[in-house]
Motif scaffolding. Structure first.
Motif, PDB file in Angstrom:
ATOM      1  N   ALA A 539       0.837  -1.211   0.000  1.00 39.99           N
ATOM      2  CA  ALA A 539       0.000   0.000   0.000  1.00 39.99           C
ATOM      3  C   ALA A 539       0.867   1.255   0.000  1.00 39.99           C
ATOM      4  O   ALA A 539       0.576   2.228  -0.711  1.00 39.99           O
ATOM      5  CB  ALA A 539      -0.921  -0.014   1.224  1.00 39.99           C
ATOM      6  N   ALA A 540       1.941   1.228   0.793  1.00 39.98           N
ATOM      7  CA  ALA A 540       2.857   2.377   0.839  1.00 39.98           C
ATOM      8  C   ALA A 540       3.519   2.584  -0.514  1.00 39.98           C
ATOM      9  O   ALA A 540       3.694   3.720  -0.976  1.00 39.98           O
ATOM     10  CB  ALA A 540       3.902   2.166   1.926  1.00 39.98           C
ATOM     11  N   ALA A 541       3.887   1.485  -1.176  1.00 40.03           N
ATOM     12  CA  ALA A 541       4.524   1.586  -2.492  1.00 40.03           C
ATOM     13  C   ALA A 541       3.551   2.146  -3.525  1.00 40.03           C
ATOM     14  O   ALA A 541       3.945   2.928  -4.410  1.00 40.03           O
ATOM     15  CB  ALA A 541       5.044   0.216  -2.925  1.00 40.03           C
ATOM     16  N   ASP A 542       2.269   1.755  -3.431  1.00 39.09           N
ATOM     17  CA  ASP A 542       1.257   2.297  -4.355  1.00 39.09           C
ATOM     18  C   ASP A 542       1.124   3.811  -4.173  1.00 39.09           C
ATOM     19  O   ASP A 542       1.013   4.564  -5.151  1.00 39.09           O
ATOM     20  CB  ASP A 542      -0.101   1.626  -4.108  1.00 39.09           C
ATOM     21  N   TYR A 543       1.109   4.233  -2.920  1.00 39.85           N
ATOM     22  CA  TYR A 543       1.047   5.669  -2.644  1.00 39.85           C
ATOM     23  C   TYR A 543       2.290   6.369  -3.194  1.00 39.85           C
ATOM     24  O   TYR A 543       2.202   7.441  -3.799  1.00 39.85           O
ATOM     25  CB  TYR A 543       0.941   5.904  -1.140  1.00 39.85           C
ATOM     26  N   LEU A 544       3.439   5.740  -2.993  1.00 35.67           N
ATOM     27  CA  LEU A 544       4.700   6.320  -3.470  1.00 35.67           C
ATOM     28  C   LEU A 544       4.699   6.451  -4.991  1.00 35.67           C
ATOM     29  O   LEU A 544       5.194   7.443  -5.542  1.00 35.67           O
ATOM     30  CB  LEU A 544       5.867   5.442  -3.009  1.00 35.67           C
ATOM     31  N   LYS A 545       4.120   5.471  -5.667  1.00 39.34           N
ATOM     32  CA  LYS A 545       4.020   5.534  -7.127  1.00 39.34           C
ATOM     33  C   LYS A 545       3.203   6.749  -7.554  1.00 39.34           C
ATOM     34  O   LYS A 545       3.592   7.502  -8.456  1.00 39.34           O
ATOM     35  CB  LYS A 545       3.378   4.252  -7.656  1.00 39.34           C
ATOM     36  N   THR A 546       2.045   6.922  -6.917  1.00 41.28           N
ATOM     37  CA  THR A 546       1.184   8.069  -7.229  1.00 41.28           C
ATOM     38  C   THR A 546       1.914   9.383  -6.979  1.00 41.28           C
ATOM     39  O   THR A 546       1.831  10.327  -7.773  1.00 41.28           O
ATOM     40  CB  THR A 546      -0.091   8.018  -6.365  1.00 41.28           C
ATOM     41  N   LEU A 547       2.635   9.417  -5.876  1.00 38.44           N
ATOM     42  CA  LEU A 547       3.360  10.622  -5.506  1.00 38.44           C
ATOM     43  C   LEU A 547       4.450  10.956  -6.522  1.00 38.44           C
ATOM     44  O   LEU A 547       4.603  12.114  -6.933  1.00 38.44           O
ATOM     45  CB  LEU A 547       3.977  10.418  -4.118  1.00 38.44           C
ATOM     46  N   THR A 548       5.202   9.944  -6.952  1.00 43.80           N
ATOM     47  CA  THR A 548       6.289  10.194  -7.918  1.00 43.80           C
ATOM     48  C   THR A 548       5.726  10.654  -9.256  1.00 43.80           C
ATOM     49  O   THR A 548       6.314  11.514  -9.922  1.00 43.80           O
ATOM     50  CB  THR A 548       7.153   8.934  -8.116  1.00 43.80           C
ATOM     51  N   GLU A 549       4.574  10.100  -9.645  1.00 46.41           N
ATOM     52  CA  GLU A 549       3.952  10.543 -10.899  1.00 46.41           C
ATOM     53  C   GLU A 549       3.525  11.999 -10.790  1.00 46.41           C
ATOM     54  O   GLU A 549       3.671  12.784 -11.741  1.00 46.41           O
ATOM     55  CB  GLU A 549       2.757   9.646 -11.231  1.00 46.41           C
ATOM     56  N   GLN A 550       2.970  12.363  -9.623  1.00 48.45           N
ATOM     57  CA  GLN A 550       2.565  13.754  -9.400  1.00 48.45           C
ATOM     58  C   GLN A 550       3.790  14.675  -9.454  1.00 48.45           C
ATOM     59  O   GLN A 550       3.754  15.740 -10.081  1.00 48.45           O
ATOM     60  CB  GLN A 550       1.874  13.874  -8.047  1.00 48.45           C
ATOM     61  N   TYR A 551       4.866  14.269  -8.794  1.00 44.48           N
ATOM     62  CA  TYR A 551       6.101  15.072  -8.803  1.00 44.48           C
ATOM     63  C   TYR A 551       6.609  15.280 -10.222  1.00 44.48           C
ATOM     64  O   TYR A 551       7.050  16.378 -10.589  1.00 44.48           O
ATOM     65  CB  TYR A 551       7.184  14.379  -7.980  1.00 44.48           C
ATOM     66  N   LYS A 552       6.547  14.236 -11.023  1.00 44.29           N
ATOM     67  CA  LYS A 552       7.050  14.334 -12.398  1.00 44.29           C
ATOM     68  C   LYS A 552       6.204  15.306 -13.217  1.00 44.29           C
ATOM     69  O   LYS A 552       6.737  16.075 -14.032  1.00 44.29           O
ATOM     70  CB  LYS A 552       7.071  12.953 -13.051  1.00 44.29           C
ATOM     71  N   ASN A 553       4.888  15.272 -13.015  1.00 45.73           N
ATOM     72  CA  ASN A 553       4.005  16.215 -13.713  1.00 45.73           C
ATOM     73  C   ASN A 553       4.333  17.657 -13.326  1.00 45.73           C
ATOM     74  O   ASN A 553       4.414  18.551 -14.176  1.00 45.73           O
ATOM     75  CB  ASN A 553       2.540  15.918 -13.385  1.00 45.73           C
ATOM     76  N   GLU A 554       4.512  17.866 -12.019  1.00 48.44           N
ATOM     77  CA  GLU A 554       4.839  19.208 -11.539  1.00 48.44           C
ATOM     78  C   GLU A 554       6.186  19.670 -12.095  1.00 48.44           C
ATOM     79  O   GLU A 554       6.346  20.828 -12.493  1.00 48.44           O
ATOM     80  CB  GLU A 554       4.868  19.212 -10.012  1.00 48.44           C
ATOM     81  N   LEU A 555       7.149  18.753 -12.114  1.00 49.28           N
ATOM     82  CA  LEU A 555       8.483  19.107 -12.610  1.00 49.28           C
ATOM     83  C   LEU A 555       8.438  19.449 -14.094  1.00 49.28           C
ATOM     84  O   LEU A 555       9.102  20.393 -14.544  1.00 49.28           O
ATOM     85  CB  LEU A 555       9.455  17.949 -12.363  1.00 49.28           C
ATOM     86  N   GLU A 556       7.641  18.683 -14.853  1.00 50.96           N
ATOM     87  CA  GLU A 556       7.531  18.946 -16.286  1.00 50.96           C
ATOM     88  C   GLU A 556       6.960  20.342 -16.525  1.00 50.96           C
ATOM     89  O   GLU A 556       7.423  21.082 -17.409  1.00 50.96           O
ATOM     90  CB  GLU A 556       6.643  17.879 -16.931  1.00 50.96           C
ATOM     91  N   ALA A 557       5.959  20.712 -15.728  1.00 56.06           N
ATOM     92  CA  ALA A 557       5.371  22.050 -15.856  1.00 56.06           C
ATOM     93  C   ALA A 557       6.392  23.124 -15.494  1.00 56.06           C
ATOM     94  O   ALA A 557       6.519  24.148 -16.184  1.00 56.06           O
ATOM     95  CB  ALA A 557       4.141  22.161 -14.955  1.00 56.06           C
ATOM     96  N   LEU A 558       7.122  22.896 -14.417  1.00 58.63           N
ATOM     97  CA  LEU A 558       8.135  23.866 -13.989  1.00 58.63           C
ATOM     98  C   LEU A 558       9.262  23.977 -15.010  1.00 58.63           C
ATOM     99  O   LEU A 558       9.812  25.058 -15.220  1.00 58.63           O
ATOM    100  CB  LEU A 558       8.690  23.462 -12.623  1.00 58.63           C
ATOM    101  N   LYS A 559       9.598  22.857 -15.632  1.00 58.10           N
ATOM    102  CA  LYS A 559      10.656  22.887 -16.656  1.00 58.10           C
ATOM    103  C   LYS A 559      10.229  23.763 -17.843  1.00 58.10           C
ATOM    104  O   LYS A 559      11.031  24.535 -18.388  1.00 58.10           O
ATOM    105  CB  LYS A 559      10.959  21.471 -17.143  1.00 58.10           C
ATOM    106  N   LYS A 560       8.951  23.665 -18.226  1.00 59.39           N
ATOM    107  CA  LYS A 560       8.451  24.520 -19.311  1.00 59.39           C
ATOM    108  C   LYS A 560       8.527  25.992 -18.904  1.00 59.39           C
ATOM    109  O   LYS A 560       8.865  26.860 -19.719  1.00 59.39           O
ATOM    110  CB  LYS A 560       7.011  24.139 -19.651  1.00 59.39           C
TER     111      LYS A 560
END
Length: 706
Positions: A539-560
């Motif tokens: 369950a913790a790993a599933d949450y971590l997966k969601t979190l990393t995907e969210q971080y990547k989306n935010e980073l992609e926006a910030l990179k633009k």
């Protein structure tokens, strides 16, 4: 000292030593031993300083009484050696320029050895310093000055790591010759993780510079065990390497002894059935051993001799199986062994086949691990790690062997060399532990990775916030400057460039974008508090997966955002910035692109760390979802006697058993990068070979024409 500080210190010291090598025209073989001697000298001073007040106190208290003892004897009992005044770093650093530093160093080394036990006599380098001094007189003083930067409070553990770091660097510099005395650390660490030498006597009959022993010490320290619980015994043929190994033991506070001997001929420790652990990386494919040397030695003939039938000459066909027999016969009733062998030994025929059959039938072979190529300095071909476990015959694994195919598990460190990261080592060892039924150890590793992920998460927010602040500050400064200087006189060309780029409108309209983010439900507890239960960890790993995907989306926006604002800043820097205008600096607009780039990199690295730990967790949980062992195609298989003995005729080659994993499009980012790196290396090798072939063809054609 943190790992980052230690790495920085190691690199700095190596750069100093390496620069002096180039400056003095020295080869690595010329200065390796004397430089390691200087590291030992600084270690000796640091360690002695911790005990000196107690030594002096006891000496003064006993002075003039019937219990009076020489200060040297008191020092030996408290510190393990006596450090004379002329061996102190300050004494050597303050030596007048007219005096010979080489002579002073020889006297310092002699002073330390004078009161040592016999087994540590004539270990420290002495005469080699004169050879360096002859090249250039100022090299030794500069080296001493460089090593004086090691902090006074640096512990023995720090020195052990520095010493090991230098051994690896020297071995890499020496190439083929370097591999004779140094086994890559990542390989040794994995061996240690599998055999787990917690307590007892450890034997390495081809010990080189003692790396196997040092990693055993590090394992004990990591597991909070006492170094006094182990005693090491090493044998090494090369005298110079023996001295390196003895220094290594002293620097790492290891109890034991190293003997200069030929392991085929001598048995100084009466090794038959004596040792709790055996670890080794022996020389491969030696064909010069005489049969008469070993045929009466039970260490070697217990399982049979590798002698070609019908051959009358007094020669062993290949010494690989002499070593394998030596490792097996040196173990006591509960002993474990881990050692390196060439792949050819796994399927060798004739007499070697008969020996292998007897060893396998004895039930002591625990697991076989196929390694990637280019892991060693001496050979580029892949090798195999063999593991014996005498206790296994008393378990339900008696007639089972674990085969692990790790040929595709590695990190490329340069074009010619690979290594296992610490996580590679731990992940592979986790499979072995599951095979042994140690589920709790597997869950503890996942928990450790979750804790690391939790720490990485703590860095993501602040680094993202810093980047956002930098963006806002840069945008605000750029807008203020553009408004204040819009009516200032600029050249027609610059005005035209700004107009064509629609600079002012874009800047006025620039706003930081916001990623379309799905609001995540709150985790009931932080990752760090996850219980040692498989369901909770998943369950913790599933949450971590969601979190990393969210971080990547935010980073992609910030990179633009960074890219867009950097382009506007570059336009302003080239066309809007006025000559000698202080307002540019007042608005903090100098090197804005570099500032944004640096903050973006820091934020990206924090997210990469979170992703890294998730990928390691996911890799293990995907393959072993119930936290129990199961066969994984292309990676591991638990094989019983019917398969390894009858179906595959005692082949110990993992590739024959584990199969090949079908390619999928579900690779993680790190897996994908690794595959691309591997493919790139292969492409470079093929391009290089093609280039050489073209040159050869062209040369041949020219020779024909001439």
């Amino acid at each position: 000292m943190t790992n980052e500080q230690l790495k920085e210190l190691e690199d700095k010291l190596w750069d100093s030593a390496n620069a002096l090598r180039a400056y003095g025209g020295l080869k690595a073989s010329d200065y390796a031993v004397p430089v390691l001697g200087l590291i030992f000298l600084k270690f000796a001073e640091n360690k002695y300083s911790q005990f000196e007040s107690d030594i002096l106190k006891e000496y003064q208290e006993s002075k003039g009484t019937r219990m009076e003892q020489p200060i040297q004897k008191i020092a030996l009992s408290k510190c393990g050696f006596y450090l004379p005044d002329n061996a102190r770093f300050n004494y050597l650093l303050d030596l007048p320029g007219k005096d010979s530093m080489a002579k002073a160093l020889r006297e310092a080394m002699e002073g330390i050895e004078q009161h040592q036990d016999a087994k540590f006599q004539d270990v420290l380098p002495k005469e080699a310093y004169f050879d360096i001094e002859k090249k250039k007189k100022d090299i030794l003083p500069q080296l001493l000055k460089a090593f004086s930067d090691i902090p006074q409070d640096a512990s023995g553990d720090v020195f052990g790591k520095i010493y090991e770091y230098f051994l690896g660097k020297f071995a890499l510099s020496e190439g083929q010759k370097g591999g004779e005395f140094f086994t890559p650390t990542s390989v040794v660490r994995f061996i240690v993780e599998v055999i787990e030498p917690y307590k007892g006597k450890i034997f390495d009959p081809a010990c080189g510079s003692g790396g196997m022993f040092v990693q055993s010490a590090h394992f004990l320290q990591h597991e909070n065990h006492d170094l006094n619980d182990i005693y090491v015994c090493g044998q090494e043929f090369m005298g110079e390497t023996v001295r390196l190994a003895k220094m290594n033991l002293m620097v790492n506070n290891l109890r034991g002894e190293i003997t200069e001997t030929n392991s085929y001929e001598d048995d100084p420790y009466d090794s038959y059935g004596k040792f709790d652990f055996v670890m080794a990386n022996p020389p491969f494919n030696v064909k010069s051993v005489k049969e008469s040397t070993v045929k009466e030695d039970k260490r070697f003939y217990n399982y049979g001799l590798p002698k070609s039938k019908g051959k009358k000459e007094d020669k062993i066909s290949d010494a690989n199986y002499l070593w394998i027999s030596l490792f097996a016969t040196s173990l006591n009733a509960t002993g474990r062994a881990g050692f390196v062998m060439p792949n050819s030994a796994s399927d060798a025929r004739n007499a070697e086949y008969e020996i292998r059959k007897k060893i396998v039938d004895s039930g002591i072979v625990d697991c076989m691990v196929s390694m990637p190529s280019n892991m060693f300095f001496t050979v580029t071909l892949p090798a195999t790690l063999w593991f014996f476990d005498k206790q296994k015959v008393q378990t339900d694994r008696k007639d089972k062997i674990l085969f692990l195919d790790a040929r595709n598990v590695f990190k490329q460190i340069d074009r010619a060399h690979r290594e296992w990261t610490e996580e590679h080592q731990q992940n592979l060892a986790a499979i072995v532990r599951l095979y042994r039924g140690e589920t709790e150890r597997f869950l503890e590793l996942i928990q450790e990775y979750l804790l690391n992920a939790d720490k990485a998460i703590q860095d993501v927010g602040p680094t993202k916030e810093n980047l956002e602040k930098a963006l806002s500050k840069a945008a605000s400064g750029l807008k203020t400057y553009a408004e204040e200087t819009r009516d200032e006189k600029r050249t027609p060309a610059k005005q035209k460039a700004l107009a064509e780029a629609d600079f002012y409108n874009k800047l006025a309209q620039w706003e930081r974008s916001q990623a379309e983010l799905v609001k995540q439900k709150e985790l009931q507890q932080p990752l760090a508090a996850t219980a040692l239960e498989n369901d909770a960890q998943i369950a913790a790993a599933d949450y971590l997966k969601t979190l990393t995907e969210q971080y990547k989306n935010e980073l992609e926006a910030l990179k633009k955002d960074v890219d867009a604002l950097s382009e506007l800043w570059k336009l302003a820097d080239k066309h809007a910035k006025l000559k000698n205008d202080k307002a540019w600096a007042t608005n903090d607009l100098n090197r804005v692109d570099k500032v944004l780039e640096a903050d973006l990199k820091t934020s990206s690295e924090a997210i990469d760390q979170t992703t890294y730990w998730y990928d390691n967790i996911h890799r293990l949980q995907k393959r072993f979802p119930e936290a129990t062992y199961q066969d994984v195609i292309g990676l591991c298989k638990k094989v019983d006697r019917s398969e390894y003995a009858h179906e595959h005729d005692y082949s110990m080659n993992a590739g024959r058993y584990v199969g090949v994993e079908l390619e999928t499009d579900t690779l993680s980012e790190i897996d994908f990068r690794t595959k691309i790196e591997q493919t790139t290396v292969k492409l470079e090798e093929l391009n290089s070979a093609t280039s050489k072939l073209e040159e050869s063809i062209l040369q041949n054609l020219n020779d024909i024409l001439q």
